[in-house]
Design a protein around this motif. Structure first.
Motif, PDB file in Angstrom:
ATOM      1  N   PRO A 163     -39.872 108.941 -65.000  1.00 21.08           N
ATOM      2  CA  PRO A 163     -40.299 110.010 -65.918  1.00 21.08           C
ATOM      3  C   PRO A 163     -41.600 110.670 -65.457  1.00 21.08           C
ATOM      4  CG  PRO A 163     -40.849 107.841 -66.825  1.00 21.08           C
ATOM      5  CD  PRO A 163     -40.126 107.590 -65.526  1.00 21.08           C
ATOM      6  N   HIS A 164     -41.966 111.715 -66.182  1.00 22.62           N
ATOM      7  CA  HIS A 164     -43.255 112.400 -66.055  1.00 22.62           C
ATOM      8  C   HIS A 164     -43.383 113.224 -64.789  1.00 22.62           C
ATOM      9  CE1 HIS A 164     -43.815 110.025 -69.438  1.00 22.62           C
ATOM     10  NE2 HIS A 164     -44.681 109.138 -69.024  1.00 22.62           N
ATOM     11  N   SER A 165     -42.843 114.413 -64.841  1.00 25.00           N
ATOM     12  CA  SER A 165     -42.909 115.334 -63.718  1.00 25.00           C
ATOM     13  C   SER A 165     -43.676 116.578 -64.135  1.00 25.00           C
ATOM     14  CB  SER A 165     -41.482 115.714 -63.317  1.00 25.00           C
ATOM     15  OG  SER A 165     -41.496 116.888 -62.568  1.00 25.00           O
TER      16      SER A 165
ATOM     17  N   ALA B  22     -49.921 100.793 -77.064  1.00 29.07           N
ATOM     18  CA  ALA B  22     -49.893 102.246 -77.249  1.00 29.07           C
ATOM     19  C   ALA B  22     -49.614 102.967 -75.939  1.00 29.07           C
ATOM     20  CB  ALA B  22     -51.221 102.719 -77.836  1.00 29.07           C
ATOM     21  N   GLY B  23     -48.340 103.011 -75.601  1.00 29.67           N
ATOM     22  CA  GLY B  23     -47.884 103.733 -74.425  1.00 29.67           C
ATOM     23  C   GLY B  23     -46.689 104.569 -74.813  1.00 29.67           C
ATOM     24  N   CYS B  24     -45.988 105.053 -73.802  1.00 31.91           N
ATOM     25  CA  CYS B  24     -44.859 105.938 -74.086  1.00 31.91           C
ATOM     26  C   CYS B  24     -43.544 105.285 -73.719  1.00 31.91           C
ATOM     27  CB  CYS B  24     -45.028 107.240 -73.325  1.00 31.91           C
ATOM     28  SG  CYS B  24     -44.709 107.052 -71.567  1.00 31.91           S
ATOM     29  N   GLY B  25     -43.584 104.040 -73.248  1.00 33.31           N
ATOM     30  CA  GLY B  25     -42.344 103.387 -72.797  1.00 33.31           C
ATOM     31  C   GLY B  25     -41.933 103.832 -71.403  1.00 33.31           C
ATOM     32  N   GLY B  26     -42.696 104.738 -70.812  1.00 36.19           N
ATOM     33  CA  GLY B  26     -42.301 105.309 -69.515  1.00 36.19           C
ATOM     34  C   GLY B  26     -42.380 104.305 -68.378  1.00 36.19           C
ATOM     35  N   CYS B  27     -43.285 103.339 -68.489  1.00 40.66           N
ATOM     36  CA  CYS B  27     -43.378 102.343 -67.427  1.00 40.66           C
ATOM     37  C   CYS B  27     -42.138 101.454 -67.437  1.00 40.66           C
ATOM     38  CB  CYS B  27     -44.673 101.549 -67.551  1.00 40.66           C
ATOM     39  SG  CYS B  27     -46.117 102.532 -67.064  1.00 40.66           S
ATOM     40  N   THR B  28     -41.623 101.137 -68.623  1.00 37.25           N
ATOM     41  CA  THR B  28     -40.361 100.393 -68.691  1.00 37.25           C
ATOM     42  C   THR B  28     -39.211 101.237 -68.166  1.00 37.25           C
ATOM     43  OG1 THR B  28     -40.957  98.898 -70.488  1.00 37.25           O
ATOM     44  CG2 THR B  28     -38.647  99.478 -70.308  1.00 37.25           C
ATOM     45  N   GLY B 125     -49.109  99.983 -65.855  1.00 37.03           N
ATOM     46  CA  GLY B 125     -49.368 101.396 -66.099  1.00 37.03           C
ATOM     47  C   GLY B 125     -50.829 101.666 -66.402  1.00 37.03           C
ATOM     48  N   SER B 126     -51.212 102.924 -66.272  1.00 37.86           N
ATOM     49  CA  SER B 126     -52.620 103.298 -66.416  1.00 37.86           C
ATOM     50  C   SER B 126     -53.129 103.190 -67.846  1.00 37.86           C
ATOM     51  CB  SER B 126     -52.841 104.719 -65.878  1.00 37.86           C
ATOM     52  OG  SER B 126     -52.777 104.674 -64.469  1.00 37.86           O
ATOM     53  N   CYS B 127     -52.239 103.280 -68.853  1.00 36.57           N
ATOM     54  CA  CYS B 127     -52.693 103.074 -70.240  1.00 36.57           C
ATOM     55  C   CYS B 127     -53.256 101.663 -70.391  1.00 36.57           C
ATOM     56  CB  CYS B 127     -51.543 103.223 -71.229  1.00 36.57           C
ATOM     57  SG  CYS B 127     -50.870 104.864 -71.397  1.00 36.57           S
ATOM     58  N   ALA B 128     -52.460 100.675 -69.956  1.00 37.20           N
ATOM     59  CA  ALA B 128     -52.880  99.281 -70.130  1.00 37.20           C
ATOM     60  C   ALA B 128     -54.031  98.943 -69.195  1.00 37.20           C
ATOM     61  CB  ALA B 128     -51.695  98.348 -69.883  1.00 37.20           C
ATOM     62  N   GLY B 132     -55.923 105.294 -70.115  1.00 35.39           N
ATOM     63  CA  GLY B 132     -54.955 106.337 -69.762  1.00 35.39           C
ATOM     64  C   GLY B 132     -54.905 107.480 -70.749  1.00 35.39           C
ATOM     65  N   VAL B 133     -53.739 108.122 -70.857  1.00 31.97           N
ATOM     66  CA  VAL B 133     -53.642 109.327 -71.688  1.00 31.97           C
ATOM     67  C   VAL B 133     -54.024 109.058 -73.146  1.00 31.97           C
ATOM     68  CG1 VAL B 133     -51.998 110.654 -70.300  1.00 31.97           C
ATOM     69  CG2 VAL B 133     -51.163 109.026 -71.986  1.00 31.97           C
ATOM     70  N   ALA B 134     -53.804 107.824 -73.614  1.00 35.84           N
ATOM     71  CA  ALA B 134     -54.138 107.535 -75.013  1.00 35.84           C
ATOM     72  C   ALA B 134     -55.640 107.697 -75.262  1.00 35.84           C
ATOM     73  CB  ALA B 134     -53.693 106.119 -75.384  1.00 35.84           C
ATOM     74  N   ALA B 173     -51.587 100.102 -61.799  1.00 37.44           N
ATOM     75  CA  ALA B 173     -51.873 101.413 -62.379  1.00 37.44           C
ATOM     76  C   ALA B 173     -50.775 102.411 -62.028  1.00 37.44           C
ATOM     77  CB  ALA B 173     -53.227 101.890 -61.883  1.00 37.44           C
ATOM     78  N   GLY B 174     -50.869 103.590 -62.636  1.00 34.85           N
ATOM     79  CA  GLY B 174     -49.871 104.645 -62.413  1.00 34.85           C
ATOM     80  C   GLY B 174     -49.336 105.113 -63.746  1.00 34.85           C
ATOM     81  N   CYS B 175     -48.973 106.374 -63.813  1.00 34.51           N
ATOM     82  CA  CYS B 175     -48.481 106.918 -65.077  1.00 34.51           C
ATOM     83  C   CYS B 175     -47.226 107.726 -64.834  1.00 34.51           C
ATOM     84  CB  CYS B 175     -49.565 107.768 -65.734  1.00 34.51           C
ATOM     85  SG  CYS B 175     -49.132 108.314 -67.385  1.00 34.51           S
ATOM     86  N   PRO B 176     -46.060 107.075 -64.771  1.00 28.60           N
ATOM     87  CA  PRO B 176     -45.856 105.638 -64.866  1.00 28.60           C
ATOM     88  C   PRO B 176     -46.162 104.971 -63.524  1.00 28.60           C
ATOM     89  CG  PRO B 176     -43.758 106.681 -64.412  1.00 28.60           C
ATOM     90  CD  PRO B 176     -44.776 107.793 -64.548  1.00 28.60           C
ATOM     91  N   CYS B 177     -46.117 103.620 -63.522  1.00 29.51           N
ATOM     92  CA  CYS B 177     -46.216 102.942 -62.232  1.00 29.51           C
ATOM     93  C   CYS B 177     -44.834 102.937 -61.580  1.00 29.51           C
ATOM     94  CB  CYS B 177     -46.769 101.534 -62.392  1.00 29.51           C
ATOM     95  SG  CYS B 177     -46.072 100.612 -63.737  1.00 29.51           S
TER      96      CYS B 177
END
Ligand code: SF4
Ligand code: SF4
Lengths: 475, 344
Positions: A163-165, B22-28, B125-128, B132-134, B173-177
């Motif tokens: 995701p995220h582009s 508090a993330g977006c689930g994107g790393c999963t 991920g960068s939130c944890a 990050g974005v949060a 790290a990474g958004c997402p990783c």
């Protein structure tokens, strides 16, 4: 009367807590709670408008392209910009890949594993369901995960990554496709089609898309083994899932996949009859959310957390159309667009656990063949992105359909900065709390009458039939 | 003997617990795109057993809360605690912006407690990792990472915190990783092949953080000649005008690639340095390169500014027509010449 709190609700995106008042073994009243607040609408204020393209996808990792599409459309609206035809097609393809992959993921990873649970050990389909769909360990995962990954590789080509582009732009896409990539994408789609036609449907996608009534669906399922969809239909019959989770009976769709002159899926509202969508009639009630303020159209919406509000039980606002709660999702989209099977299912049983799941898989069969056509319309060498200027004072709306339903972004720009940014996500509609009239939201209404208590997973089926995405819900 | 040549030790079992804050689930979601096989099977093959993952597991409600309680009490051994999403301390230090469903208990309390019991703790991920974005904007939710708040050590667990296994929080790290960053870190941990030396100064696994995003980017030739893109969909290098931080950002995105054959730069988008702490508030619009007197401020970390200016001037004057023209087009308008005499 006993009150039970159900949560954490796993195999949904994000955090959900459902409170149930149970009487004589069935739900008498339900409250949907979203216990996570991140504050994107507050974060976006004061930022450069184009920064919305970076933040919006990160509202949600499972529908990130949809969030990007809504942000890009809101910006394009504010700029008065029409995307280049190649850009429009590429965006549609990226969006459709995500939406189709979401339906596919929901079916296998989120929804079906519940039928593998020990509670169903007595049913004659249970052994097979457990072997195939059990969470993490089921045999289906080994089949479907590589197919899903290969399909999502289309987004590596179309958008750089998923995701995220940041590739999705107001004027199209930041990356022009080459002729060889057009060929590769077509091959990828055909490969995924073959997987669907053997493993999921055991039939041609076109035959599934052509099913035109509940009776035709039943005949089709009885004809021969019909893959994993057939397995679901068998279970749905045995458990009478068409009587579970009856919704509010009003469906909304913003329409999706813009074509040169129209949208491939039309927008509208269905309540037994089709009506045009009046987006001005949308307003968000916050009487039961931990937020300050009053009911407003999202273009004027405000988001100010107030965690000590006594009437609050969620961070989720309550969107209403002309004051009424609406159901949104694949079923709503197909009903509004006039698919005869979806209309027939809704006429005879409304939105329910079965019709919601059928509509998702039906939509896969409807959209994938269309995507194969769209790829062929790409014209490498022609522009993929038009350029525009963003006025320092402007406003715009981006209304799209995510896999889970209607997603809207409302943007206003003052002094070249974001003055206000409001988001209504599909699950905000579906899992909204009560409004100031005390009218419960769609899930809350759908849960009433559902058997609940020890050893009963019906509540889980109802909740997951909406494919909720809680991170989106509150954002 | 160099310990890197020691044989791997296959664990009898290596228990993984995954929590979403508090993330977006994107790393999963990213993780689920891993490799040719399903990631859970690939992890199982090296002994990793998933105790619970909110998106994947069967257990719901009380059964799930019970698993968390047993992990916190040490009744169920947690070898790796993966946390996805920032930790929200607000409002007023209560953690009330994120109460874990069912228990009503602030997520930050669950994480603190289970991290004490776990052998290793990983920020996915960068939130944890950083917030990050949060944590962007005014950070109304008082979001932070597990052991960092932006680039400052501290965060939820504190700067000097170490897990029972002797490591600080491992920041994937990474958004997402990237999915492989997660599976390879977990695999190395499970096999006993990961130690303190494998972390960089921000506690990121060095196997990906010792690279720059710039390495392997298909726009390298444009970079060499400072033949730059001016608008989205141009083929040129995105560094001079469109905000690309690939020469400064630590990650192997253009070597490893995403979703088959992608990366941000290959998708026409600038690297926004999402593996770096504080990436969410760069102090300029993401799609613009901040400049001083016409020179980008964010130069490659190990290159003196004067060299950069001199090299840029020289290479701009020597740019072949092919590279110059293609840089501002969305497809090659001049293709590389074919030499008829054979290549030497
Ligand atoms: S790091 Fe990015 S992708 Fe991962 S949970 Fe946070 S916002 Fe989502
Ligand atoms: S676009 Fe970015 S990563 Fe690619 S060559 Fe230019 S600076 Fe390097």
């Amino acid at each position: 009367m006993t009150r039970i709190v159900v949560g954490p609700f796993n195999r949904v995106e994000g955090d959900l807590e459902v409170t149930l008042e149970v009487k004589d073994g069935v739900v008498a009243e339900a409250w949907a709670g979203s216990p996570l607040y991140r504050g994107f609408e507050q974060i976006l204020r004061g930022k450069h408008p184009m920064d919305a393209l970076m933040f919006a996808p990160r509202i949600c990792g499972i529908c990130s392209v949809s969030q990007s599409m809504a942000a890009a459309s809101a910006l394009a609206d504010a700029m008065g910009l029409a995307p280049a035809p190649n850009g429009r097609i590429t965006r549609n393809l990226a969006h459709a890949v995500e939406n189709v992959a979401d339906h596919f993921t929901h079916f296998y990873l989120f929804f079906m594993p519940d039928f593998a649970r020990a509670e169903y050990a007595g049913r004659d389909w249970h052994a097979r369901a457990a072997e195939r769909f059990r969470a993490v360990r089921g045999a289906a995962a080994a089949d479907i995960m590589p197919a899903r990954t290969a399909f999502l590789a289309a987004l590596g080509t179309l958008a750089g990554k998923w995701p995220h582009s940041l590739a999705i732009q107001p004027g199209g896409v930041a990356r022009a496709l080459e002729a060889s990539e057009k060929i590769r994408l077509f091959g990828l789609l055909r490969d995924f089609r073959r997987h669907l036609e053997t493993v999921l449907f055991n039939d041609a996608l076109e035959s599934v898309a052509a099913l035109d009534s509940a009776a035709a669906l039943a005949r089709w399922a009885a004809d021969k083994p019909r893959g994993d969809f057939g397995a679901f239909l068998g279970i749905a019959d045995d458990l009478v899932l068409e009587r579970l989770g009856r919704g509010v009976g009003r469906f909304i769709s913003y329409g999706n996949y813009p074509q040169a002159e129209s949208q491939f899926l039309r927008s509208g509202v269905w309540d037994g009859k089709l009506h045009a969508l009046d987006a001005q009639a949308i307003a968000e009630d916050i009487s039961h959310a931990w937020l300050e303020g009053e009911m407003r159209h999202p273009a004027q919406g405000v988001t100010r957390p107030q965690d000590e509000k006594a009437a609050g039980y969620t961070w989720c606002k309550a969107p209403r159309l002309a004051g009424l709660p609406m159901e949104t999702g694949a079923l709503a989209r197909q009903v509004v667009n006039g698919h005869p099977l979806a209309r027939d299912l809704v006429e005879h049983g409304g939105g329910n656990v079965k019709s919601r799941v059928v509509a998702r898989l039906l939509e896969i069969a409807v959209i994938l063949p269309e995507m194969e056509k769209w790829v062929q319309q790409l014209a490498p060498g022609e522009p993929f992105c038009t350029q525009g200027e963003l006025p320092s004072e402007a406003s715009g709306a981006g209304l799209v359909e995510a896999a889970r339903g209607s997603l809207g972004h409302w943007l206003s720009v003052a002094d070249g900065r974001i003055a206000n940014y409001q988001i209504i996500s599909p699950t905000t509609w579906n899992f909204s709390p009560r409004d100031s009239d005390g009218t419960p939201g769609p899930l809350e209404q759908s849960l009433v009458g559902t058997p609940a208590g020890e050893g009963n997973v019906a509540v889980q089926h109802v909740v997951r039939s909406f494919d909720p995405c809680m991170v989106c819900t509150v954002h | 003997m160099n310990e890197r040549t020691e044989p791997f030790s296959m664990p009898a079992s290596f228990n993984l617990l995954w929590l979403q804050s508090a993330g977006c689930g994107g790393c999963t979601m990213s993780l689920l795109c891993s490799g040719a096989r399903e990631p859970t099977a690939a992890l199982e093959a090296v002994g990793v057993r998933i105790l619970w993952h909110p998106s994947l597991s069967e257990e719901s409600g009380e059964e799930a809360t019970r698993i968390l309680e047993r992990c916190a009490a040490g009744e169920l051994a947690v070898d790796a605690l993966c946390v996805e999403g920032a930790l929200l301390r607000g409002p007023r230090g209560s953690g009330g912006f994120h109460r874990h469903a069912g228990s009503g208990r602030p997520m930050m309390d669950w994480v603190k407690e289970i991290a004490q019991a776990a052998r290793y703790t990983l920020a996915v991920g960068s939130c944890a990792a950083w917030g990050g974005v949060a944590a962007a904007g005014e950070n109304v939710t008082d979001a932070c990472g597990l052991q960092y708040e932006g680039d400052q050590p501290g965060g939820l667990l504190g700067a000097n915190w170490k897990s029972r296994g002797g490591l600080p929080v491992i920041n994937i790290a990474g958004c997402p990783c990237h999915p492989d960053w997660v599976t390879e870190t977990l695999t190395a941990l499970a096999l006993g092949a990961f130690g303190g030396k494998d972390l960089d100064s921000f506690n990121r696994p060095r196997f990906f953080a010792d690279h720059l995003v710039h390495h392997g980017c298909t726009r390298n030739e444009y970079y060499e000649f400072k033949a730059s893109a001016h608008k989205p969909s141009d083929l040129g290098c995105l560094m001079e005008n469109l905000g690309c931080k690939g020469t400064q950002a630590h990650a192997d995105c253009n070597i490893r690639l995403w979703n088959g054959n992608g990366s941000c730069a290959r998708g026409g988008a600038p690297c926004i340095s999402c593996t770096e702490p504080g990436f969410e508030e760069p102090g300029h619009p993401f799609h613009e390169t901040p400049k001083l007197a016409g020179i980008p401020i964010g130069l490659p970390t190990d290159m003196p500014k004067a060299w950069f200016v001199a090299l840029a001037a020289l290479s701009k004057s020597a740019t072949p027509k092919r590279v110059r023209d293609n840089a501002v087009a969305d497809h090659q308008v001049v293709v590389p010449a074919v030499k008829k005499t054979g290549l030497k």
